[in-house]
Design a protein around this motif. Structure first.
Motif, PDB file in Angstrom:
ATOM      1  N   SER A  36      71.040  58.423   5.044  1.00 33.96           N
ATOM      2  CA  SER A  36      71.570  57.976   6.324  1.00 33.96           C
ATOM      3  C   SER A  36      71.676  56.470   6.271  1.00 33.96           C
ATOM      4  CB  SER A  36      70.609  58.402   7.434  1.00 33.96           C
ATOM      5  OG  SER A  36      70.206  57.285   8.187  1.00 33.96           O
ATOM      6  N   PHE A  37      72.655  55.888   6.921  1.00 32.16           N
ATOM      7  CA  PHE A  37      72.805  54.456   6.891  1.00 32.16           C
ATOM      8  C   PHE A  37      72.454  53.826   8.223  1.00 32.16           C
ATOM      9  CE2 PHE A  37      75.830  55.852   3.523  1.00 32.16           C
ATOM     10  CZ  PHE A  37      75.006  55.462   2.480  1.00 32.16           C
ATOM     11  N   ASP A  38      71.554  54.448   8.940  1.00 30.50           N
ATOM     12  CA  ASP A  38      71.097  53.877  10.196  1.00 30.50           C
ATOM     13  C   ASP A  38      69.994  52.868   9.874  1.00 30.50           C
ATOM     14  OD1 ASP A  38      70.110  53.235  12.592  1.00 30.50           O
ATOM     15  OD2 ASP A  38      69.448  55.267  13.156  1.00 30.50           O
ATOM     16  N   PRO A  39      70.226  51.567  10.219  1.00 29.21           N
ATOM     17  CA  PRO A  39      69.232  50.548   9.861  1.00 29.21           C
ATOM     18  C   PRO A  39      67.836  50.882  10.367  1.00 29.21           C
ATOM     19  CG  PRO A  39      71.173  49.545  10.875  1.00 29.21           C
ATOM     20  CD  PRO A  39      71.388  51.022  10.895  1.00 29.21           C
ATOM     21  N   ALA A  40      67.752  51.654  11.423  1.00 29.52           N
ATOM     22  CA  ALA A  40      66.432  51.977  11.963  1.00 29.52           C
ATOM     23  C   ALA A  40      65.618  52.810  10.989  1.00 29.52           C
ATOM     24  CB  ALA A  40      66.569  52.700  13.290  1.00 29.52           C
ATOM     25  N   THR A  41      66.318  53.465  10.050  1.00 30.98           N
ATOM     26  CA  THR A  41      65.578  54.303   9.098  1.00 30.98           C
ATOM     27  C   THR A  41      65.268  53.559   7.791  1.00 30.98           C
ATOM     28  OG1 THR A  41      67.584  55.160   8.108  1.00 30.98           O
ATOM     29  CG2 THR A  41      66.687  56.385   9.977  1.00 30.98           C
ATOM     30  N   MET A  42      65.622  52.252   7.736  1.00 27.88           N
ATOM     31  CA  MET A  42      65.277  51.487   6.539  1.00 27.88           C
ATOM     32  C   MET A  42      63.764  51.340   6.461  1.00 27.88           C
ATOM     33  SD  MET A  42      68.040  48.472   5.866  1.00 27.88           S
ATOM     34  CE  MET A  42      67.875  47.575   7.377  1.00 27.88           C
ATOM     35  N   LEU A  43      63.266  51.134   5.245  1.00 28.85           N
ATOM     36  CA  LEU A  43      61.829  50.900   5.102  1.00 28.85           C
ATOM     37  C   LEU A  43      61.491  49.537   5.696  1.00 28.85           C
ATOM     38  CD1 LEU A  43      61.117  52.146   1.486  1.00 28.85           C
ATOM     39  CD2 LEU A  43      60.389  53.186   3.646  1.00 28.85           C
ATOM     40  N   PRO A  44      60.293  49.380   6.238  1.00 30.96           N
ATOM     41  CA  PRO A  44      59.908  48.073   6.775  1.00 30.96           C
ATOM     42  C   PRO A  44      59.879  47.031   5.654  1.00 30.96           C
ATOM     43  CG  PRO A  44      58.209  49.729   7.201  1.00 30.96           C
ATOM     44  CD  PRO A  44      59.270  50.397   6.409  1.00 30.96           C
ATOM     45  N   PRO A  45      60.253  45.771   5.955  1.00 30.28           N
ATOM     46  CA  PRO A  45      60.298  44.731   4.930  1.00 30.28           C
ATOM     47  C   PRO A  45      58.979  44.586   4.178  1.00 30.28           C
ATOM     48  CG  PRO A  45      61.327  43.953   6.939  1.00 30.28           C
ATOM     49  CD  PRO A  45      60.764  45.306   7.250  1.00 30.28           C
ATOM     50  N   ALA A  46      57.854  44.719   4.874  1.00 28.56           N
ATOM     51  CA  ALA A  46      56.560  44.559   4.189  1.00 28.56           C
ATOM     52  C   ALA A  46      56.431  45.583   3.063  1.00 28.56           C
ATOM     53  CB  ALA A  46      55.430  44.724   5.190  1.00 28.56           C
ATOM     54  N   GLU A  47      56.963  46.771   3.309  1.00 27.25           N
ATOM     55  CA  GLU A  47      56.898  47.834   2.302  1.00 27.25           C
ATOM     56  C   GLU A  47      57.764  47.477   1.090  1.00 27.25           C
ATOM     57  OE1 GLU A  47      55.008  50.401   2.208  1.00 27.25           O
ATOM     58  OE2 GLU A  47      55.919  51.220   0.376  1.00 27.25           O
ATOM     59  N   LEU A  48      58.975  46.914   1.357  1.00 26.53           N
ATOM     60  CA  LEU A  48      59.877  46.524   0.268  1.00 26.53           C
ATOM     61  C   LEU A  48      59.223  45.452  -0.597  1.00 26.53           C
ATOM     62  CD1 LEU A  48      63.227  46.342   2.284  1.00 26.53           C
ATOM     63  CD2 LEU A  48      62.442  48.183   0.790  1.00 26.53           C
ATOM     64  N   VAL A  49      58.584  44.473   0.068  1.00 25.15           N
ATOM     65  CA  VAL A  49      57.921  43.393  -0.666  1.00 25.15           C
ATOM     66  C   VAL A  49      56.792  43.962  -1.517  1.00 25.15           C
ATOM     67  CG1 VAL A  49      56.476  41.340  -0.402  1.00 25.15           C
ATOM     68  CG2 VAL A  49      58.540  41.590   0.983  1.00 25.15           C
ATOM     69  N   ALA A  50      56.055  44.878  -0.938  1.00 27.87           N
ATOM     70  CA  ALA A  50      54.919  45.470  -1.660  1.00 27.87           C
ATOM     71  C   ALA A  50      55.389  46.199  -2.918  1.00 27.87           C
ATOM     72  CB  ALA A  50      54.156  46.420  -0.739  1.00 27.87           C
ATOM     73  N   ARG A  51      56.537  46.880  -2.818  1.00 28.66           N
ATOM     74  CA  ARG A  51      57.048  47.611  -3.996  1.00 28.66           C
ATOM     75  C   ARG A  51      57.368  46.647  -5.142  1.00 28.66           C
ATOM     76  NH1 ARG A  51      59.201  53.250  -2.366  1.00 28.66           N
ATOM     77  NH2 ARG A  51      57.738  53.554  -0.640  1.00 28.66           N
ATOM     78  N   VAL A  52      57.914  45.469  -4.786  1.00 29.36           N
ATOM     79  CA  VAL A  52      58.243  44.497  -5.842  1.00 29.36           C
ATOM     80  C   VAL A  52      56.967  43.904  -6.421  1.00 29.36           C
ATOM     81  CG1 VAL A  52      59.399  42.312  -6.337  1.00 29.36           C
ATOM     82  CG2 VAL A  52      60.486  43.988  -4.844  1.00 29.36           C
ATOM     83  N   GLN A  53      56.020  43.570  -5.531  1.00 25.70           N
ATOM     84  CA  GLN A  53      54.811  42.912  -6.025  1.00 25.70           C
ATOM     85  C   GLN A  53      53.931  43.854  -6.846  1.00 25.70           C
ATOM     86  OE1 GLN A  53      53.386  40.887  -2.469  1.00 25.70           O
ATOM     87  NE2 GLN A  53      53.779  38.949  -3.536  1.00 25.70           N
ATOM     88  N   ALA A  54      54.152  45.140  -6.671  1.00 26.21           N
ATOM     89  CA  ALA A  54      53.412  46.078  -7.512  1.00 26.21           C
ATOM     90  C   ALA A  54      53.840  45.928  -8.965  1.00 26.21           C
ATOM     91  CB  ALA A  54      53.662  47.508  -7.022  1.00 26.21           C
TER      92      ALA A  54
END
Lengths: 543, 95, 86
Positions: free
Chosen positions: A253-271
């Motif tokens: 779905s391309f509804d921005p409300a269903t995007m992952l929270p930014p903190a989660e995106l950052v955490a995935r990279v820092q892992a």
């Protein structure tokens, strides 16, 4: 080596140096300041309630802002680290289709934050052009527009610079070992200038080779790619240059409300890369068919592939890491080689200590070109015969002396005044960004005019004091803001901003010291020098 | 008047043009050979490296071209090198 | 990184002081403690820097540090010399 070749390369060095020296002075002085572009912009940024980016709220902010402003979804940024020049966590720009790719300020710019009621507050903003002014001066030899013809001019200067480096080393070779590290200060002025020029030129040669090559490539890469496309790739270069792109996001779905929270995106990279310090999330086509997030940041332990740093590509909906091709320290050998060229030019490795090294070596480079011009004059002046009056020097030496003094010191004082104007004129003029350019060029051309009018010797003293004063005005304006808040000035108290104050203070002290020494030389130095000032001398003998 | 003993001619225009024009031919042909032989590198990075390769070779040749004893010799040697390199490129691309 | 840069500065200082053109001391350091120890310190500095840093980043940082230190040392000692002489 045959001395004849040395003589030939000496001519090459002289002419390429004279033709490119003043342009390179501007490129290096402004370039050294560009290293701390962000800090300078932060110093000048007007006070605003800096909304500390609360990552927990950022998700709300994005979803609600995109609901109201769907046009932002094409390309918007979330700033993770609060700074004076980024008063809101979310920003985007709507650019006209014909805007130059290098012009980051074209178009209209918007900021978004959440107000007290949790609703998105969107405002149009006009980013300060102060950083761009310094950067553009540096990129296109002191001209105000970063367009193709000006970039090509810079490219020609870079080619001359490369020739000057090659020929300079060849000329230096016979005396290299004997004179290494020599800096003989004494009666023989030509010797002193030559030593000073050689120490900087030879010891920091690799630094200069890097800049000559990268500057030439940055100026001509479009042309070279076009030539190679025609000759080597049968017109398929666009296809070949397209990054493989990694895996496709598995968006449902391309509804921005269903995007992952930014903190989660950052955490995935820092892992994956624990040392990586993310500073910006750039969302591309967030509601389009291929939504991606570039997690931009720096890793001081590794080289960053591009000027703003490096990035990981993440799927904003599924959270999968799509590509690490541009992630510092995660590139393969071939990509690291390409990234090295950018990192070496933009100082994107090693963090703050390395940026200081670039700053100082850049200033030393500016000195190299300044001393080159002085050397040319000093070694051609007519010698004074004992007892006789000082001979009249040739006109072209006097003119080049004045042009050198006016251009170099006009650039230094012009940039300092533009920095001060960004604060001092804020809210007092309509188009502050245009005024910054007026201030710079008024000062630059006035300095050149003054140098021609007064002659190199006297103008050097005047203009060095002017540069010292202009640079001192930077910390002085901060002091005034503290002492008299009624003036409407302000002072930013972050380390970055105070660092600008302290550096400008030290710079102005150095310039004042040079002004005093230059005045001394004009009075008591050799009378047959372009730097001698008869009037100041006579005043001395009378008193 | 004695004639200068030196056999080295300055030939500024001829040497500079040889360095500029033949240097570019050499650099482009060299980058072509790189593209051909570095086929192990992904195409995007290979294309970028090939572009970066041009300037060092071009400027190196230009900077060295004043070491020739005359402009004619500069054209002769650099021209021969260019023919050799372009020939090599053409043959590896055709074979 | 700090330790690496300190080693680097020490190495450059020794190499400069061992040069016949140095102006800091009355006479240059002998080659043995001077240049050799200087080179050793520089090698140690590189080793220290590449610990925990990407290889190329360490080499670049090291080169910049050497260039900056060896450029500044002659200027600083010339200044020192001039002011002592006045």
């Amino acid at each position: 080596m045959r001395t004849e070749f040395i003589r030939i390369y000496k001519s090459v060095h002289t002419w390429t140096g004279i033709l490119s020296g003043l342009a390179l002075f501007i490129a290096f002085y402004a370039g050294a300041l560009t290293v701390f572009k962000e800090e300078i912009v932060r110093w000048a940024a007007p006070p605003a309630a800096i909304a500390a980016t609360d990552l927990a709220q950022a998700h709300e902010l994005i979803a609600r802002t995109l609901a109201e402003h769907p046009e932002a979804a094409r390309d918007f940024k979330l700033h993770l680290q609060p700074a004076e020049h980024l008063p809101a966590p979310m920003s985007w720009s709507i650019k006209p289709p014909d805007a130059d790719e290098h012009d980051s300020l074209a178009g209209r710019h918007y900021l978004a934050t959440l107000d007290a009621a949790g609703l998105p507050a969107v405002s149009e903003t006009q980013p300060s052009q102060l950083g761009e002014l310094i950067d553009i001066l540096h990129r296109v030899v002191g001209l105000p527009f970063d367009n193709d013809p000006n970039r090509w001019l810079m490219g020609v200067i870079a080619v001359l610079y490369a020739l000057a480096l090659i020929s300079g080393v060849i000329v230096l070779l016979p005396s290299l070992v004997k004179d290494l590290f020599a800096l003989r200060v004494g009666k023989n002025l030509k010797r002193m200038w030559l030593d000073a020029h050689n120490v900087v030129g030879f010891i920091s040669l690799p630094f200069h080779v890097v800049f000559a090559l990268t500057a030439a490539v940055f100026a001509f890469h479009d042309g070279l790619y076009a030539l190679q496309d025609h000759l080597l790739y049968d017109g398929r270069i666009k296809e070949m240059l397209r990054p493989v792109g990694g895996a496709k996001p598995q968006a449902r779905s391309f509804d921005p409300a269903t995007m992952l929270p930014p903190a989660e995106l950052v955490a995935r990279v820092q892992a994956v890369v624990p040392d990586f310090v993310p500073d910006t999330l750039q969302y591309l086509q967030a509601t389009g068919p291929r939504p991606v997030v570039r997690v931009w940041g720096h890793d001081p332990q590794a080289i960053s592939p591009r000027a703003p740093g490096g990035f990981a590509v993440v799927d904003p909906y599924g959270g999968r890491l799509l590509s690490t091709d541009y992630l510092p320290g995660k590139q393969d050998a071939a990509s690291t080689t390409v990234s090295s060229f950018f990192a070496l030019h933009f100082a994107t490795f090693g963090g703050t200590p390395v940026r200081w090294m670039y700053f100082l070596l850049g200033l030393a480079g500016a000195w190299l070109f300044y001393s080159g011009n002085l050397l040319w004059i000093e070694s051609r002046r007519r010698k004074q015969r004992a007892e006789n009056a000082a001979p009249e020097q040739r006109r072209d030496f006097r003119l080049l002396g004045a042009l050198t003094i006016g251009t170099c010191l006009g650039c230094i004082s012009g940039i300092s005044f533009a920095i001060v104007a960004a604060k001092g004129l804020h809210g007092r003029v309509d188009d502050l960004n245009a005024w910054l350019w007026y201030v710079y060029y008024a000062c630059f051309f006035a300095a050149i005019g003054w140098a021609f009018n007064r002659g190199a010797a006297r103008a050097a003293v005047d203009l060095l004091w002017l540069s010292a004063g202009a640079t001192l005005a930077i910390p002085l304006s901060s002091l005034l803001a503290l002492l008299w808040p009624a003036l409407g000035l302000w002072v930013n108290l972050s380390t970055a901003s105070l660092g600008v104050d302290v550096t400008a203070l030290l710079g102005s002290l150095a310039l004042a010291w040079m002004a005093r020494e230059t005045a001394r030389r004009a009075r008591i130095g050799p009378q047959d020098s372009v730097w001698s000032d008869t009037q100041m001398r006579n005043r001395d003998t009378v008193s | 008047m004695t004639k200068p003993i030196s056999s080295i001619r300055r030939d500024w225009v001829a040497k500079t043009l040889a360095g500029l024009l033949l240097g570019l031919v050499l650099a482009l042909a060299g980058s072509g050979l790189f593209v051909h032989f570095a086929s192990g590198i992904g195409s995007s990075v290979r294309v970028q490296l090939a572009m970066w390769l041009v300037m060092p070779v071009w400027l190196g040749v230009l900077g060295g071209s004043y070491f020739f004893h005359s402009g004619a010799r500069a054209w002769l040697w650099l021209g021969a090198a260019a023919i050799l390199l372009v020939g090599a490129l053409a043959s590896v691309r055709l074979l | 990184m700090g330790a690496g840069l300190a080693l680097l500065l020490g190495g450059c200082l020794l190499i400069y002081l061992a040069s016949p053109n140095q102006r800091w001391r009355a006479r240059p350091l002998a080659g043995m403690p001077g240049r050799t120890a200087g080179a050793l310190l520089l090698a140690l500095a590189l080793y220290q820097l590449q610990h925990g840093m990407q290889g190329v980043a360490a080499v670049f940082t090291w080169s910049l540090g050497v260039m900056l230190a060896l450029t500044l040392l002659p200027f600083l000692s010339a200044l020192f010399h001039v002011y002592r002489g006045r």
